[in-house]
Design an enzyme around this catalytic site. Sequence first.
Site, PDB file in Angstrom:
ATOM      1  N   ARG A 139     115.199  -0.270 -97.896  1.00 55.15           N
ATOM      2  CA  ARG A 139     116.586  -0.705 -97.690  1.00 55.15           C
ATOM      3  C   ARG A 139     116.613  -1.996 -96.881  1.00 55.15           C
ATOM      4  NH1 ARG A 139     121.016   1.576-100.200  1.00 55.15           N
ATOM      5  NH2 ARG A 139     122.873   0.635 -99.326  1.00 55.15           N
TER       6      ARG A 139
ATOM      7  N   GLY B 208     135.728  -4.044-112.062  1.00 54.15           N
ATOM      8  CA  GLY B 208     136.233  -5.317-111.532  1.00 54.15           C
ATOM      9  C   GLY B 208     137.706  -5.582-111.791  1.00 54.15           C
ATOM     10  N   THR B 209     138.532  -4.511-111.803  1.00 53.07           N
ATOM     11  CA  THR B 209     139.967  -4.742-112.039  1.00 53.07           C
ATOM     12  C   THR B 209     140.611  -5.515-110.888  1.00 53.07           C
ATOM     13  OG1 THR B 209     140.455  -2.536-111.160  1.00 53.07           O
ATOM     14  CG2 THR B 209     140.269  -2.752-113.554  1.00 53.07           C
ATOM     15  N   ASN B 210     140.169  -5.238-109.661  1.00 58.47           N
ATOM     16  CA  ASN B 210     140.695  -6.006-108.531  1.00 58.47           C
ATOM     17  C   ASN B 210     140.218  -7.457-108.578  1.00 58.47           C
ATOM     18  OD1 ASN B 210     142.455  -4.497-106.613  1.00 58.47           O
ATOM     19  ND2 ASN B 210     140.767  -3.044-106.652  1.00 58.47           N
TER      20      ASN B 210
ATOM     21  N   ASN C  50     138.425  -5.199 -97.125  1.00 56.89           N
ATOM     22  CA  ASN C  50     138.194  -4.143 -98.113  1.00 56.89           C
ATOM     23  C   ASN C  50     139.528  -3.624 -98.625  1.00 56.89           C
ATOM     24  OD1 ASN C  50     136.647  -2.041 -99.522  1.00 56.89           O
ATOM     25  ND2 ASN C  50     137.480  -0.636 -97.998  1.00 56.89           N
TER      26      ASN C  50
ATOM     27  N   GLU D  86     147.171  -1.772-105.258  1.00 54.65           N
ATOM     28  CA  GLU D  86     145.939  -2.551-105.049  1.00 54.65           C
ATOM     29  C   GLU D  86     146.050  -3.978-105.574  1.00 54.65           C
ATOM     30  OE1 GLU D  86     142.216  -0.647-106.083  1.00 54.65           O
ATOM     31  OE2 GLU D  86     143.152   1.323-105.932  1.00 54.65           O
TER      32      GLU D  86
ATOM     33  N   ASP E 287     136.134   2.522 -93.090  1.00 56.56           N
ATOM     34  CA  ASP E 287     137.600   2.419 -93.234  1.00 56.56           C
ATOM     35  C   ASP E 287     138.302   2.435 -91.875  1.00 56.56           C
ATOM     36  OD1 ASP E 287     137.186   2.495 -96.014  1.00 56.56           O
ATOM     37  OD2 ASP E 287     137.347   4.670 -96.064  1.00 56.56           O
TER      38      ASP E 287
ATOM     39  N   HIS F 252     141.183  -0.189 -99.998  1.00 57.93           N
ATOM     40  CA  HIS F 252     140.922   1.252-100.051  1.00 57.93           C
ATOM     41  C   HIS F 252     142.119   1.939-100.710  1.00 57.93           C
ATOM     42  CE1 HIS F 252     139.140   5.068 -98.934  1.00 57.93           C
ATOM     43  NE2 HIS F 252     140.347   5.473 -98.565  1.00 57.93           N
TER      44      HIS F 252
END
Length: 208
Positions: free
Chosen positions: A66, A12-14, A108, A181, A151, A110
Amino acid sequence: MLKIVVLVSGGGTNLQAIIDQIDEGKITNTEIAGVISNNKNAYALTRAKNHGINHVCVSPKDYATRDEFNQEFLKTMDDMNPDLVILAGFLVVIPPQMIQKYENRIINIHPSLIPSFAGKGFYGLKVHEKALERGVKVVGATVHFVDEGTDTGPIILQKAVEVKQGDTPEVLQQRVMEEAEWVILPRAIDLIANGKVKIKDGKVWIQE
């Protein structure tokens, strides 16, 4: 006020970068409505708990099929009622019904300059391993909207990072996080929160 939900599988650094920059007033007009992880041991959940943020684990491992997981995942998301969903190192495929329901409201981060080192199989440390194998001199990170490809959605922001001789994948990964990031993901959220991001003809236009 833009309500965001952050999806994360690991440390969870972002997420921490987003929390810090909201606290510092660098991300404006934004609040975190919740954090969802597929991993009950993700340190990101501890980060959320420490900041009094609503957090929950929804793991495919806990469901027989799923489809059952996807239904619970979507229900959990809907209950948090976000304006914007942020994938910040989330290693679960987003169900098509969620992408459709939240069209142009999922972004997102990336760890490469898309379209290089992107697509199926390119995530985490693998991106940096492949970049070093190829011998590129510049890498970076990309924030993009999420569509049903991998992506492939419209690019919002990119930032380049220099590769240095002797870099290992781990060293390069850390530099990309620190220099790219943690800079462009909060910036993208702030731009969206203030109505400065538009999609036209499949491309992002930013109104500064």
